[in-house]
Write a protein that holds these residues in place. Sequence first.
Motif, PDB file in Angstrom:
ATOM      1  N   LEU A 175       0.818  -1.197   0.000  1.00  0.00           N
ATOM      2  CA  LEU A 175       0.000   0.000   0.000  1.00  0.00           C
ATOM      3  C   LEU A 175       0.869   1.272   0.000  1.00  0.00           C
ATOM      4  O   LEU A 175       0.476   2.286  -0.563  1.00  0.00           O
ATOM      5  CB  LEU A 175      -0.926   0.021   1.208  1.00  0.00           C
ATOM      6  N   ASN A 176       2.030   1.277   0.659  1.00  0.00           N
ATOM      7  CA  ASN A 176       2.847   2.466   0.779  1.00  0.00           C
ATOM      8  C   ASN A 176       3.822   2.624  -0.373  1.00  0.00           C
ATOM      9  O   ASN A 176       4.345   3.691  -0.573  1.00  0.00           O
ATOM     10  CB  ASN A 176       3.629   2.450   2.103  1.00  0.00           C
ATOM     11  N   GLU A 177       4.100   1.678  -1.015  1.00  0.00           N
ATOM     12  CA  GLU A 177       5.114   1.688  -2.068  1.00  0.00           C
ATOM     13  C   GLU A 177       4.530   2.305  -3.329  1.00  0.00           C
ATOM     14  O   GLU A 177       3.433   1.975  -3.731  1.00  0.00           O
ATOM     15  CB  GLU A 177       5.529   0.251  -2.324  1.00  0.00           C
ATOM     16  N   PRO A 178       5.336   3.296  -3.941  1.00  0.00           N
ATOM     17  CA  PRO A 178       4.819   3.835  -5.198  1.00  0.00           C
ATOM     18  C   PRO A 178       4.883   2.763  -6.277  1.00  0.00           C
ATOM     19  O   PRO A 178       5.520   1.743  -6.123  1.00  0.00           O
ATOM     20  CB  PRO A 178       5.745   4.988  -5.508  1.00  0.00           C
ATOM     21  N   PHE A 179       4.320   3.041  -7.320  1.00  0.00           N
ATOM     22  CA  PHE A 179       4.175   2.062  -8.391  1.00  0.00           C
ATOM     23  C   PHE A 179       5.502   1.858  -9.100  1.00  0.00           C
ATOM     24  O   PHE A 179       5.696   2.281 -10.221  1.00  0.00           O
ATOM     25  CB  PHE A 179       3.086   2.501  -9.385  1.00  0.00           C
ATOM     26  N   SER A 180       6.379   1.193  -8.471  1.00  0.00           N
ATOM     27  CA  SER A 180       7.679   0.951  -9.079  1.00  0.00           C
ATOM     28  C   SER A 180       7.636  -0.188 -10.045  1.00  0.00           C
ATOM     29  O   SER A 180       8.425  -0.254 -10.975  1.00  0.00           O
ATOM     30  CB  SER A 180       8.738   0.696  -7.988  1.00  0.00           C
ATOM     31  N   ASN A 181       6.819  -1.022  -9.847  1.00  0.00           N
ATOM     32  CA  ASN A 181       6.707  -2.183 -10.745  1.00  0.00           C
ATOM     33  C   ASN A 181       5.757  -1.875 -11.878  1.00  0.00           C
ATOM     34  O   ASN A 181       5.346  -2.772 -12.598  1.00  0.00           O
ATOM     35  CB  ASN A 181       6.233  -3.406  -9.988  1.00  0.00           C
TER      36      ASN A 181
END
Length: 185
Positions: A175-181
Amino acid sequence: MSNIDTREIKILSDILALVLEEEEGQSHAALSALKARARKNGTTGGALKNLFATIIIDPPKPTRRRTTAGHKADLDEENASLRRHVQVLTSNLQTMDVRLRSAEAQSFALQREMFQVRQSHAEIGALLEVETQGRSRSMMMVYIALFAGIVLGVAAAQLYHAFSFAPVIDRASYLNEPFSNARPS
């Protein structure tokens, strides 16, 4: 005189005899009948007078039977013809009687067969009804068993998942991670 009917003359003479009767009621009724017949035939008093004059001059000849040999031969031939006709009619009657009895026997046999067919039809209808009820009950049991199996399957799956020790996945990191993938554009 050939156009005078002897039967009419006999009736006329009977009526005239009653007119001359000494009893008042019968003679009056006969006179009324004579007047009615004259009116019906359109006969006048003059025509009646001429009729009596014709009868007196040329009285009707009584019919007599011929008894000659030729007449007897005609009668014998007619009797033989009538006997043959009676024999033919008797034979026809016997033939029709035989046909009637045969038709009655055939009718009785057909009635018996129709009764048997109706009885068989009723038995088959009863068996079909029993068969249909049995099928509907068995189909109903299949549907109940299928529904019960689905419900038990879902319940068993829920119980299995409730009591199994599966690793817990931490989803908070996603939820906290930006859309790096994220996909490159």
